[in-house]
Design a protein around this motif. Structure first.
Motif, short mmCIF file in Angstrom:
data_model
loop_
_atom_site.label_atom_id
_atom_site.label_comp_id
_atom_site.label_asym_id
_atom_site.label_seq_id
_atom_site.Cartn_x
_atom_site.Cartn_y
_atom_site.Cartn_z
N LEU A 1 0.83 -1.21 0.00
CA LEU A 1 0.00 0.00 0.00
C LEU A 1 0.86 1.25 0.00
O LEU A 1 1.81 1.37 0.77
N LEU A 2 0.50 2.20 -0.86
CA LEU A 2 1.02 3.57 -0.78
C LEU A 2 -0.18 4.45 -0.46
O LEU A 2 -1.16 4.49 -1.22
N GLU A 3 -0.14 5.14 0.68
CA GLU A 3 -1.29 5.92 1.13
C GLU A 3 -1.56 7.09 0.20
O GLU A 3 -0.63 7.71 -0.34
N LEU A 4 -2.86 7.42 0.05
CA LEU A 4 -3.27 8.49 -0.84
C LEU A 4 -4.60 9.04 -0.36
O LEU A 4 -5.56 8.27 -0.14
N ASP A 5 -4.68 10.34 -0.14
CA ASP A 5 -5.95 10.94 0.27
C ASP A 5 -7.00 10.77 -0.81
O ASP A 5 -6.68 10.79 -2.02
N SER A 6 -8.26 10.62 -0.39
CA SER A 6 -9.33 10.40 -1.36
C SER A 6 -9.51 11.58 -2.31
O SER A 6 -9.99 11.41 -3.43
N ASP A 7 -9.12 12.78 -1.86
CA ASP A 7 -9.27 13.96 -2.72
C ASP A 7 -7.95 14.41 -3.32
O ASP A 7 -7.78 15.57 -3.72
N ALA A 8 -6.98 13.50 -3.39
CA ALA A 8 -5.66 13.85 -3.94
C ALA A 8 -5.79 14.25 -5.41
O ALA A 8 -6.66 13.76 -6.14
N ASP A 31 -4.81 14.64 -9.45
CA ASP A 31 -4.42 13.64 -10.45
C ASP A 31 -2.91 13.50 -10.50
O ASP A 31 -2.38 12.39 -10.71
N GLU A 32 -2.18 14.61 -10.31
CA GLU A 32 -0.72 14.54 -10.36
C GLU A 32 -0.17 13.69 -9.22
O GLU A 32 0.74 12.86 -9.42
N VAL A 33 -0.74 13.86 -8.01
CA VAL A 33 -0.28 13.07 -6.87
C VAL A 33 -0.61 11.60 -7.08
O VAL A 33 0.20 10.70 -6.82
N TYR A 34 -1.83 11.33 -7.61
CA TYR A 34 -2.22 9.94 -7.87
C TYR A 34 -1.28 9.29 -8.87
O TYR A 34 -0.81 8.16 -8.68
N GLU A 35 -0.98 9.99 -9.94
CA GLU A 35 -0.11 9.42 -10.97
C GLU A 35 1.28 9.13 -10.41
O GLU A 35 1.90 8.13 -10.78
#
Length: 631
Positions: free
Chosen positions: A274-281, A283-287
């Protein structure tokens, strides 16, 4: 005045803490005590010398009785005596007055327009987003409340909110300020106490004249309530199950149709990175996170060890320590997106990147435990019971529908319905609106029996669900019995018990008053009282939030004034039926640790201050007046 006060407090921490301490110390100069004098026309309590009149207490008493009646289906259990309910009502009114007095002293008020706005904005009182007066009245009635009593409570709550705001503006931030609050919170008191129940006192038995006089003066208490008998047709699912006897062929056929029920569920052992990611992150952070996982997947595809990469890279600390292992799961136990992928890939396969509310994952199925079916012989008894239940539910539902229809179509006769459906027509015992046995133990049945259609018009009731899908009934009025006066002979034992309890309560109040005076005048000691009829002498170190001793003792101990110059402070506590005499012998001030001081935050600080104000107020409950009012 309030705005000026708030501005002054905000401008000075020293003034802020002094303000709260002055409030606490001013109220702490009083102790909790109940004085047992007076009669029916007197105030039922005093709060810091201000009287609580009977009208306010009576309104609260009626509200509390109404709530109890609603809670217990119209009949208040015997253990809730009038005296106990009235005493609780007086205590509630007195507690509200404490807040009112402090708010008055600080110039805090709630205007009628503020009160109205608060009530109008309450969702429970609105229809289609607008205040509905009829709904407001109905909600209050349904909850056993009166409008004056409810509105007084709302006004007190709004004043309390403003009061907390004043305390908030004092901004407890310095270590010295926090130390004071922590010290107050941790204070202990060395106490001793004895207690005595009214029921332990011997009193003279009431005379025949006293019994007769009490009966005549309280005739309304000794009424046989209006009651009815009903005839009824009742269906129980359990009776249908008992009649079911499926054949061997039917049982085997049911097994063939439902064999999936009789097998174990597929289970999978699953690991992830798992790499943590806020639900409202963005698109750049998600990528960026996704690319990082794809780089790890590339290493795995090249032969890297999943457990080693999980331990080094996964941000799920718990599973990372186990090489990414989450354990074993059935389908549906994990978040939907995760679950769908985990149960769609084969063992040993590494998934593509999967996103959930927790972040982004690589999923690996470590092993799959396939479902295992049981043989017919293994589950025959279970299949038979299941088939009986299924058949019984179908038959019950069908006959329930027929009963409802027939009772409606033949609304003036239940006997014809019984004949049509081949059911046994039964008759109940008498029962009242508030209680009964067997069939009448159901509040729904009692309500239907006294509804106009049944009670006044003589029609069959609708189908009543005593227990949904398991127990239903249709009833019809069979016989009425009007309310009647019980003869003295029928209730004599009850009258004697009431008069005896009243005499014991009055004797306890007098005894308590005399004993408290004797202690304060050094004519008695706690030990000598314990050697008499007051029972065992107990000792303990009382803590504000301690559970090691009776709560009534704790509250009395911290409501009492602090002993001065080594002198013991004596107070009494308890309900009219049980008295406590409490000796506060010593105050043990706490020395809070650095951690305890640092843990003090505003929310706790304001609560401590308000709790101190409430517990330290002088609340004098006139128990003798309460007994006279309620007996």
């Amino acid at each position: 005045m309030l705005t000026s006060l708030r501005d002054t407090i905000k401008g000075s921490r020293v003034i802020g803490i002094a303000f709260v301490v002055i409030i606490i110390l001013a109220f702490a100069s009083f102790g909790l005590s109940a004085y047992l004098s007076g009669g029916a026309g007197e105030a039922v309590a005093k709060v810091n010398g201000e009287e609580v009149d009977q009208a306010a207490a009576a309104r609260e008493y009626q509200s509390q009785r109404a709530r109890l009646q609603q809670m217990f289906g119209g009949q208040i259990p015997e253990q809730f005596s009038n005296t106990a309910i009235y005493t609780q009502a007086v205590q509630s009114v007195a507690s509200r007055k404490v807040v009112d007095q402090l708010a008055d002293s600080l110039g805090i008020g709630v205007s009628d327009s503020q009160l109205a706005e608060s009530i109008r904005s309450t969702p429970a009182f609105q229809a289609d987003g607008e205040f509905d007066k009829a709904r407001y009245d109905a909600v209050l009635v349904a909850n056993g409340l009166t409008a004056p009593g409810y509105e007084a409570g709302v006004r007190t709550d709004l004043r309390r909110i403003q009061l907390v705001g004043v305390l908030e503006s004092s901004a407890f931030t310095t270590k010295a300020e926090k130390q004071l609050i922590a010290k107050l919170s941790g204070q202990q008191r060395e106490v001793a106490w004895v207690k005595l129940s009214a029921s332990a006192l011997e009193v003279e038995s009431p005379t025949e004249d006293e019994i007769a006089a009490h009966y005549e003066q309280n005739l309304s208490q000794y009424m046989e309530p209006e009651a009815v008998k009903v005839e009824y047709l009742r269906l129980k699912l359990a009776d249908f199950e008992a009649k079911q006897a499926p054949t061997a062929d039917e049982i085997e056929a049911h097994f063939d149709q439902t064999k999936d029920r009789y097998q174990t569920t597929e289970r999978r052992s699953i690991s992830h990175i798992l790499l943590e990611l806020d639900s409202d992150a963005s698109d750049e952070v998600y990528e960026a996170k996704r690319e990082a996982l794809l780089a790890l997947k590339s290493q795995l595809d090249s032969g890297a060890d999943f457990a080693e990469l999980a331990a080094a890279n996964s941000q799920d600390v718990g599973s990372a320590e186990q090489g990414g292992s989450l354990g074993e799961f059935e389908r549906g136990a994990l978040p939907a997106a995760f679950d769908e992928v985990a149960f769609s890939i084969e063992a040993g396969v590494i998934s593509d990147v999967v996103r959930t509310d927790s972040g982004v994952h690589l999923i690996k199925v470590d092993s799959i435990q396939a479902p295992v079916g049981k043989s017919f012989d293994e589950v025959r008894a279970e299949v038979e019971a299941d088939l009986k239940r299924v058949n019984a539910e179908a038959a019950f539902a069908e006959l329930s529908g027929q009963l409802a229809n027939s009772a409606y179509e033949n609304s003036d006769s239940l006997g014809s319905v019984a004949d049509e459906l081949n059911l046994s027509l039964q008759t109940s015992e008498f029962f009242s609106r508030s209680g009964g046995s067997d069939l009448a133990a159901s509040q729904a049945v009692r309500a239907a029996a006294f509804a106009d259609d049944v009670y006044l018009n003589g029609y069959n009731s609708e189908l009543i669900e005593i227990e949904p899908n398991q127990d239903v009934v249709v009833i019809r009025l069979f016989e009425k019995r009007p309310e009647s006066q019980k003869a003295l002979g029928e209730v004599k034992d009850t009258v004697v018990a009431q008069l005896t309890a009243q005499a014991q309560t009055e004797a306890l109040a007098e005894l308590k008053s005399e004993a408290l005076a004797a202690l304060r005048e050094s004519r008695e000691s706690m030990a000598s009282l314990a050697e008499g009829q007051w029972g065992e002498l107990s000792r303990a170190i009382a803590k504000r939030q301690g559970a090691n001793i009776d709560r009534v003792v704790v509250e009395a101990a911290f409501s009492a004034a602090a002993p001065a110059d080594g002198a013991t402070v004596y107070v009494e506590a308890g309900a009219p039926s049980q008295a406590y005499l409490v000796a506060v012998e010593r105050v043990i001030d706490s020395e809070p640790t650095t951690a305890e001081i640092d843990s003090v935050v505003f929310g706790a600080d304001s609560n401590v201050a308000i709790d101190a104000v409430n517990s330290a107020a002088s609340i004098e409950i006139n128990e003798a007046a309460i007994v006279k009012i309620t007996q």
